[in-house]
Design a protein around this motif. Structure first.
Motif, PDB file in Angstrom:
ATOM      1  N   VAL A   1      16.211 -48.337  11.305  1.00 37.19           N
ATOM      2  CA  VAL A   1      17.510 -48.080  10.676  1.00 37.19           C
ATOM      3  C   VAL A   1      17.787 -46.582  10.727  1.00 37.19           C
ATOM      4  O   VAL A   1      16.955 -45.772  10.300  1.00 37.19           O
ATOM      5  CB  VAL A   1      17.543 -48.559   9.211  1.00 37.19           C
ATOM      6  CG1 VAL A   1      18.940 -48.371   8.625  1.00 37.19           C
ATOM      7  CG2 VAL A   1      17.111 -50.015   9.108  1.00 37.19           C
ATOM      8  N   LEU A   2      18.960 -46.240  11.237  1.00 38.87           N
ATOM      9  CA  LEU A   2      19.346 -44.834  11.368  1.00 38.87           C
ATOM     10  C   LEU A   2      20.617 -44.593  10.566  1.00 38.87           C
ATOM     11  O   LEU A   2      21.642 -45.244  10.786  1.00 38.87           O
ATOM     12  CB  LEU A   2      19.578 -44.490  12.849  1.00 38.87           C
ATOM     13  CG  LEU A   2      20.010 -43.057  13.171  1.00 38.87           C
ATOM     14  CD1 LEU A   2      18.970 -42.055  12.691  1.00 38.87           C
ATOM     15  CD2 LEU A   2      20.229 -42.907  14.677  1.00 38.87           C
ATOM     16  N   PHE A   3      20.542 -43.654   9.622  1.00 41.41           N
ATOM     17  CA  PHE A   3      21.700 -43.258   8.831  1.00 41.41           C
ATOM     18  C   PHE A   3      22.207 -41.923   9.361  1.00 41.41           C
ATOM     19  O   PHE A   3      21.445 -40.950   9.425  1.00 41.41           O
ATOM     20  CB  PHE A   3      21.326 -43.129   7.350  1.00 41.41           C
ATOM     21  CG  PHE A   3      20.848 -44.407   6.724  1.00 41.41           C
ATOM     22  CD1 PHE A   3      21.750 -45.382   6.324  1.00 41.41           C
ATOM     23  CD2 PHE A   3      19.495 -44.641   6.540  1.00 41.41           C
ATOM     24  CE1 PHE A   3      21.308 -46.565   5.743  1.00 41.41           C
ATOM     25  CE2 PHE A   3      19.035 -45.805   5.956  1.00 41.41           C
ATOM     26  CZ  PHE A   3      19.955 -46.779   5.567  1.00 41.41           C
ATOM     27  N   LEU A   4      23.470 -41.876   9.728  1.00 38.63           N
ATOM     28  CA  LEU A   4      24.061 -40.672  10.313  1.00 38.63           C
ATOM     29  C   LEU A   4      25.227 -40.211   9.448  1.00 38.63           C
ATOM     30  O   LEU A   4      26.196 -40.949   9.255  1.00 38.63           O
ATOM     31  CB  LEU A   4      24.557 -40.952  11.731  1.00 38.63           C
ATOM     32  CG  LEU A   4      23.525 -41.424  12.746  1.00 38.63           C
ATOM     33  CD1 LEU A   4      24.197 -41.792  14.065  1.00 38.63           C
ATOM     34  CD2 LEU A   4      22.480 -40.339  12.983  1.00 38.63           C
ATOM     35  N   ASP A   5      25.144 -38.993   8.941  1.00 36.38           N
ATOM     36  CA  ASP A   5      26.203 -38.425   8.106  1.00 36.38           C
ATOM     37  C   ASP A   5      26.854 -37.271   8.871  1.00 36.38           C
ATOM     38  O   ASP A   5      26.287 -36.190   8.983  1.00 36.38           O
ATOM     39  CB  ASP A   5      25.623 -37.934   6.781  1.00 36.38           C
ATOM     40  CG  ASP A   5      26.704 -37.545   5.773  1.00 36.38           C
ATOM     41  OD1 ASP A   5      27.866 -37.952   5.972  1.00 36.38           O
ATOM     42  OD2 ASP A   5      26.385 -36.832   4.817  1.00 36.38           O
ATOM     43  N   GLU A   6      28.021 -37.518   9.443  1.00 35.98           N
ATOM     44  CA  GLU A   6      28.783 -36.528  10.217  1.00 35.98           C
ATOM     45  C   GLU A   6      27.932 -35.909  11.342  1.00 35.98           C
ATOM     46  O   GLU A   6      27.770 -34.695  11.420  1.00 35.98           O
ATOM     47  CB  GLU A   6      29.290 -35.408   9.293  1.00 35.98           C
ATOM     48  CG  GLU A   6      30.148 -35.877   8.149  1.00 35.98           C
ATOM     49  CD  GLU A   6      31.544 -36.299   8.582  1.00 35.98           C
ATOM     50  OE1 GLU A   6      31.879 -36.124   9.748  1.00 35.98           O
ATOM     51  OE2 GLU A   6      32.287 -36.817   7.733  1.00 35.98           O
TER      52      GLU A   6
ATOM     53  N   GLN B   1      25.434 -31.444   8.428  1.00 36.59           N
ATOM     54  CA  GLN B   1      25.537 -30.162   7.742  1.00 36.59           C
ATOM     55  C   GLN B   1      24.174 -29.548   7.431  1.00 36.59           C
ATOM     56  O   GLN B   1      24.093 -28.423   6.963  1.00 36.59           O
ATOM     57  CB  GLN B   1      26.302 -30.318   6.410  1.00 36.59           C
ATOM     58  CG  GLN B   1      27.601 -31.098   6.520  1.00 36.59           C
ATOM     59  CD  GLN B   1      27.416 -32.573   6.185  1.00 36.59           C
ATOM     60  OE1 GLN B   1      26.434 -33.188   6.579  1.00 36.59           O
ATOM     61  NE2 GLN B   1      28.371 -33.131   5.461  1.00 36.59           N
ATOM     62  N   LYS B   2      23.091 -30.294   7.652  1.00 36.93           N
ATOM     63  CA  LYS B   2      21.758 -29.798   7.307  1.00 36.93           C
ATOM     64  C   LYS B   2      20.829 -29.943   8.510  1.00 36.93           C
ATOM     65  O   LYS B   2      21.072 -30.756   9.396  1.00 36.93           O
ATOM     66  CB  LYS B   2      21.192 -30.566   6.105  1.00 36.93           C
ATOM     67  CG  LYS B   2      22.066 -30.457   4.851  1.00 36.93           C
ATOM     68  CD  LYS B   2      21.444 -31.166   3.675  1.00 36.93           C
ATOM     69  CE  LYS B   2      22.343 -31.108   2.454  1.00 36.93           C
ATOM     70  NZ  LYS B   2      22.564 -29.746   1.978  1.00 36.93           N
ATOM     71  N   GLN B   3      19.754 -29.159   8.511  1.00 34.32           N
ATOM     72  CA  GLN B   3      18.818 -29.250   9.621  1.00 34.32           C
ATOM     73  C   GLN B   3      17.387 -29.348   9.112  1.00 34.32           C
ATOM     74  O   GLN B   3      17.061 -28.861   8.032  1.00 34.32           O
ATOM     75  CB  GLN B   3      18.953 -28.036  10.547  1.00 34.32           C
ATOM     76  CG  GLN B   3      18.548 -26.703   9.928  1.00 34.32           C
ATOM     77  CD  GLN B   3      18.631 -25.580  10.926  1.00 34.32           C
ATOM     78  OE1 GLN B   3      19.614 -25.445  11.641  1.00 34.32           O
ATOM     79  NE2 GLN B   3      17.590 -24.767  10.987  1.00 34.32           N
ATOM     80  N   GLN B   4      16.555 -30.010   9.909  1.00 29.98           N
ATOM     81  CA  GLN B   4      15.146 -30.141   9.571  1.00 29.98           C
ATOM     82  C   GLN B   4      14.272 -29.290  10.474  1.00 29.98           C
ATOM     83  O   GLN B   4      13.104 -29.062  10.182  1.00 29.98           O
ATOM     84  CB  GLN B   4      14.714 -31.606   9.675  1.00 29.98           C
ATOM     85  CG  GLN B   4      14.875 -32.211  11.067  1.00 29.98           C
ATOM     86  CD  GLN B   4      14.296 -33.605  11.159  1.00 29.98           C
ATOM     87  OE1 GLN B   4      13.141 -33.831  10.805  1.00 29.98           O
ATOM     88  NE2 GLN B   4      15.105 -34.551  11.620  1.00 29.98           N
ATOM     89  N   LEU B   5      14.839 -28.792  11.584  1.00 33.87           N
ATOM     90  CA  LEU B   5      14.069 -27.983  12.524  1.00 33.87           C
ATOM     91  C   LEU B   5      13.868 -26.570  11.980  1.00 33.87           C
ATOM     92  O   LEU B   5      14.770 -26.005  11.350  1.00 33.87           O
ATOM     93  CB  LEU B   5      14.779 -27.918  13.876  1.00 33.87           C
ATOM     94  CG  LEU B   5      15.037 -29.267  14.558  1.00 33.87           C
ATOM     95  CD1 LEU B   5      15.865 -29.069  15.810  1.00 33.87           C
ATOM     96  CD2 LEU B   5      13.725 -29.957  14.886  1.00 33.87           C
TER      97      LEU B   5
END
Length: 327
Positions: free
Chosen positions: A177-182, A105-109
């Motif tokens: 470690v990779l955390f992926l939220d939707e 739901q969010k972006q860093q780019l």
């Protein structure tokens, strides 16, 4: 040694309570009272290096709050958590180099700049040399099939292309470690498949540990052998996806296409009739009765086609969340 260790983790939010009317407003202003919202309660689990684990729960169950505590974005109220040997909320540079969080739901780019410019900023933040940056950029862009899109402004990319670019940005420093939220939220079917295939390849190639939340069960079945179920802030299941289905889906789904339509009372002797659409019938049959039932169906009815499968995992998970327990 577990790369993620969570012991009795809790997060409690104080929420101000205000009564209606002028008196309630004045009381709220001078002598505010609070009630506690227990977003996460005494959650414990351990994840080993290289595991891909699904983290499931209904909206508001505590998934995102837990992820934010694991990534150090918020401080836990109680309990202990270690990720890659570090305490997340301390936000040490070594910890930040070993982890990454992607939220669908969010972006860093940066919206108006080409994705490549944002990637160069990330490379500078993580002190990557030009040689390492170019090597990793080329490798990840090829894996994601997005090489030609990186010079376009982010606002001109499709949702699926933006998600790929977000993944590239999150993985540029090769986190453990990779955390992926939707991560596949809102993507079309083809884009969802592309993201899943990339995550599978990335996990196999680098043995990265992945904790994944998703409302798309296809993400979970494609990527995760183990699942964690959280309900109203409490962990209600921690185990294999196969074990979950075996324990809470004691029936198999049998679909048949009949040569002619038959009434429900005639069909109900073969199993629990869930749906009839013309000559198409869907049964639920207990696993221990499956062989005998199929033999009866084939010998007693005129069947043009038949298939046997597990019931949809969405139904199994939905029943567990409705019950709020796995006992």
């Amino acid at each position: 040694m577990s790369i993620i260790a969570v012991e009795n983790l809790s997060k409690i939010y104080p929420v101000a309570v205000k009564q209606p009317g002028i008196k309630g407003t004045l009381t709220h202003f001078f002598r505010r009272t609070y009630r506690e919202i227990k977003a996460v309660q005494n959650v414990s689990f351990y994840i080993e290096p290289g595991e891909v684990v699904g983290f499931l729960g209904a909206n508001g169950a505590g998934k995102t709050t837990t992820l934010k505590m694991l990534t150090g974005l918020i401080h836990p109220s109680e309990g202990k958590v270690k990720v890659a040997g570090y305490t997340p909320f301390r936000r040490q540079p070594q910890f930040l180099h070993k982890t990454s969080l992607v939220m669908g739901q969010k972006q860093q780019l940066l919206w108006d700049l080409p994705a490549l410019d944002s990637l160069k900023i990330n490379a500078a933040v993580y002190n990557l040399s030009d040689k390492v940056f170019q090597q990793r950029l080329s490798e990840l862009a090829r894996m994601l099939d997005i090489e030609s899109k990186l010079i376009q402004p982010v606002r001109k990319l499709s949702l699926g292309e933006r998600m790929k670019a977000e993944l590239l940005a999150a993985l540029l420093h090769h986190p453990q470690v990779l955390f992926l939220d939707e991560p596949t939220l809102g993507l079309d079917v083809n884009a969802q498949v592309a993201v899943r295939e990339f995550l599978q390849e990335y996990n196999h190639r680098y043995q990265a540990t992945i904790l994944l939340t998703s409302h798309y069960m296809a993400d979970i079945t494609a990527l995760c052998d183990r699942v964690l179920l959280i309900h109203q802030g409490q962990l209600i299941y921690d185990g294999s996806l196969e074990g979950l289905l075996a324990r809470f889906a004691p029936c198999r789904e049998v679909r048949v296409e009949l040569a002619r339509h038959l009434p429900t009372d005639k069909l109900s002797q073969y199993g629990d009739v869930k749906a009839i659409d013309g000559q198409q019938v869907r049964f639920l049959v207990r696993r221990e009765d499956l062989t005998a039932t199929i033999s009866r169906l084939l010998s007693e009815l005129q069947i043009q086609d038949m298939s046997v499968s597990e019931p949809p995992i969405e139904e199994v998970i939905g029943r567990l969340f409705s019950a709020g327990t796995v006992t």
